[in-house]
Enzyme design. Structure first.
Site, PDB file in Angstrom:
ATOM      1  N   GLU A 150       0.840  -1.212   0.000  1.00  0.00           N
ATOM      2  CA  GLU A 150       0.000   0.000   0.000  1.00  0.00           C
ATOM      3  C   GLU A 150       0.869   1.254   0.000  1.00  0.00           C
ATOM      4  O   GLU A 150       0.601   2.221  -0.742  1.00  0.00           O
ATOM      5  CB  GLU A 150      -0.897  -0.026   1.229  1.00  0.00           C
ATOM      6  CG  GLU A 150      -1.717   1.237   1.441  1.00  0.00           C
ATOM      7  CD  GLU A 150      -2.195   1.362   2.883  1.00  0.00           C
ATOM      8  OE1 GLU A 150      -2.479   2.492   3.304  1.00  0.00           O
ATOM      9  OE2 GLU A 150      -2.273   0.325   3.579  1.00  0.00           O
TER      10      GLU A 150
ATOM     11  N   ASP B  99      -7.171   0.942   0.225  1.00  0.00           N
ATOM     12  CA  ASP B  99      -5.810   0.481   0.524  1.00  0.00           C
ATOM     13  C   ASP B  99      -5.438  -0.723  -0.337  1.00  0.00           C
ATOM     14  O   ASP B  99      -4.299  -0.839  -0.816  1.00  0.00           O
ATOM     15  CB  ASP B  99      -5.688   0.099   2.003  1.00  0.00           C
ATOM     16  CG  ASP B  99      -5.750   1.304   2.928  1.00  0.00           C
ATOM     17  OD1 ASP B  99      -5.637   2.440   2.429  1.00  0.00           O
ATOM     18  OD2 ASP B  99      -5.913   1.104   4.150  1.00  0.00           O
TER      19      ASP B  99
ATOM     20  N   GLU C 132      -4.352   0.399  -3.792  1.00  0.00           N
ATOM     21  CA  GLU C 132      -2.968   0.879  -3.816  1.00  0.00           C
ATOM     22  C   GLU C 132      -1.991  -0.290  -3.786  1.00  0.00           C
ATOM     23  O   GLU C 132      -0.959  -0.270  -4.471  1.00  0.00           O
ATOM     24  CB  GLU C 132      -2.721   1.830  -2.645  1.00  0.00           C
ATOM     25  CG  GLU C 132      -3.451   3.157  -2.784  1.00  0.00           C
ATOM     26  CD  GLU C 132      -3.192   4.102  -1.630  1.00  0.00           C
ATOM     27  OE1 GLU C 132      -3.325   5.327  -1.829  1.00  0.00           O
ATOM     28  OE2 GLU C 132      -2.857   3.630  -0.511  1.00  0.00           O
TER      29      GLU C 132
ATOM     30  N   ASP D 203       0.825   3.861  -3.244  1.00  0.00           N
ATOM     31  CA  ASP D 203       0.439   5.264  -3.125  1.00  0.00           C
ATOM     32  C   ASP D 203       1.380   6.154  -3.942  1.00  0.00           C
ATOM     33  O   ASP D 203       0.935   7.070  -4.635  1.00  0.00           O
ATOM     34  CB  ASP D 203       0.463   5.669  -1.646  1.00  0.00           C
ATOM     35  CG  ASP D 203       0.155   7.140  -1.440  1.00  0.00           C
ATOM     36  OD1 ASP D 203      -0.994   7.548  -1.690  1.00  0.00           O
ATOM     37  OD2 ASP D 203       1.068   7.891  -1.047  1.00  0.00           O
TER      38      ASP D 203
END
Length: 237
Positions: free
Chosen positions: A50, A123, A126, A54
């Protein structure tokens, strides 16, 4: 302890990417609640993915909007990126792809609706982005991200981002030529003091460029600037 996710090939088809190392995708779908409840699984979950995803998402979207919207100043690029990479947008993609049904959750998270929880789905998206990047390349991640977000970017750009149309209009003309002068002129007002309506023209180098109406002078000015941007083709209704 190894996680085995049923029908993961179907998810690969939805994603549009075939993994060489399927464990990366399995990890991307494993929530920390599962590894916390299953100590033999140690700390393998999607939190590290995650974190990486991002950053990959941010660079892909930043590069795309930088190239696609050359007239946008830094402030508007930042606003657009923030709306594109937000939790709501990632959750929307996750729901479209049916990510929730593939998640590996702890019993507690499962019992409390984790499969449809916005933060968990965002999440996971990502983490999936990071897993594609690590298994393949930035180009593969780029393809996945933009195939799911490009339409949303277009929708956001069509008049739904900018609330400060005056600043955007000013920046547009300054980018063309610093000699442009913009002035807002109240051309009329009507109604009682508690319910007035104002009419405003925006002049560019003393020539009328657009007009707006509003319950206050500021609102009328913003609407005049918006009409001007529509005329320029910088935004759309």
């Amino acid at each position: 302890m190894k996680v085995k996710i049923d029908n993961i090939e179907k998810l690969e088809s939805k994603i549009g990417y075939k993994f060489r190392n399927i464990k990366l995708l399995e990890n991307a779908l494993t929530h920390s609640s599962y590894s916390n409840e299953n100590k033999t699984y140690k700390r393998v979950n999607n939190e590290r993915l995650e974190f990486l995803g991002d950053s990959v998402l941010s660079i892909v979207v930043s590069r795309h909007i930088f190239k696609e919207f050359p007239n946008y100043p830094e402030g508007d690029l930042s606003k657009l990126r923030a709306q594109v990479v937000c939790e709501d947008m990632l959750n929307e993609i996750a729901l479209k792809l049916g990510i929730g049904q593939y998640l590996v959750l702890g019993k507690g998270e499962e019992a409390t609706g984790g499969r449809i929880r916005k933060s968990i789905l965002a999440d996971a998206m990502e983490a999936i982005i990071a897993s594609i990047y690590l298994d393949g390349s930035l180009e593969d991640a780029d393809k996945f991200i933009l195939s799911n977000l490009e339409e949303s970017i277009d929708t956001l750009v069509k008049g739904k981002i900018f609330s400060d149309y005056k600043s955007y209009l000013q920046e547009y003309f300054q980018g063309k030529n610093s000699n442009y002068r913009i002035k807002y002129v109240v051309t009329g007002e009507e109604g009682p003091d508690h319910d007035k309506v104002f009419y405003v023209d925006v002049l560019v180098n003393k020539k009328k460029f657009g007009s707006g109406v509003g319950k206050s002078k500021k609102t009328a000015e913003q609407n005049a600037a918006k009409k001007s941007l529509l005329r320029l083709g910088e935004i759309y209704e």
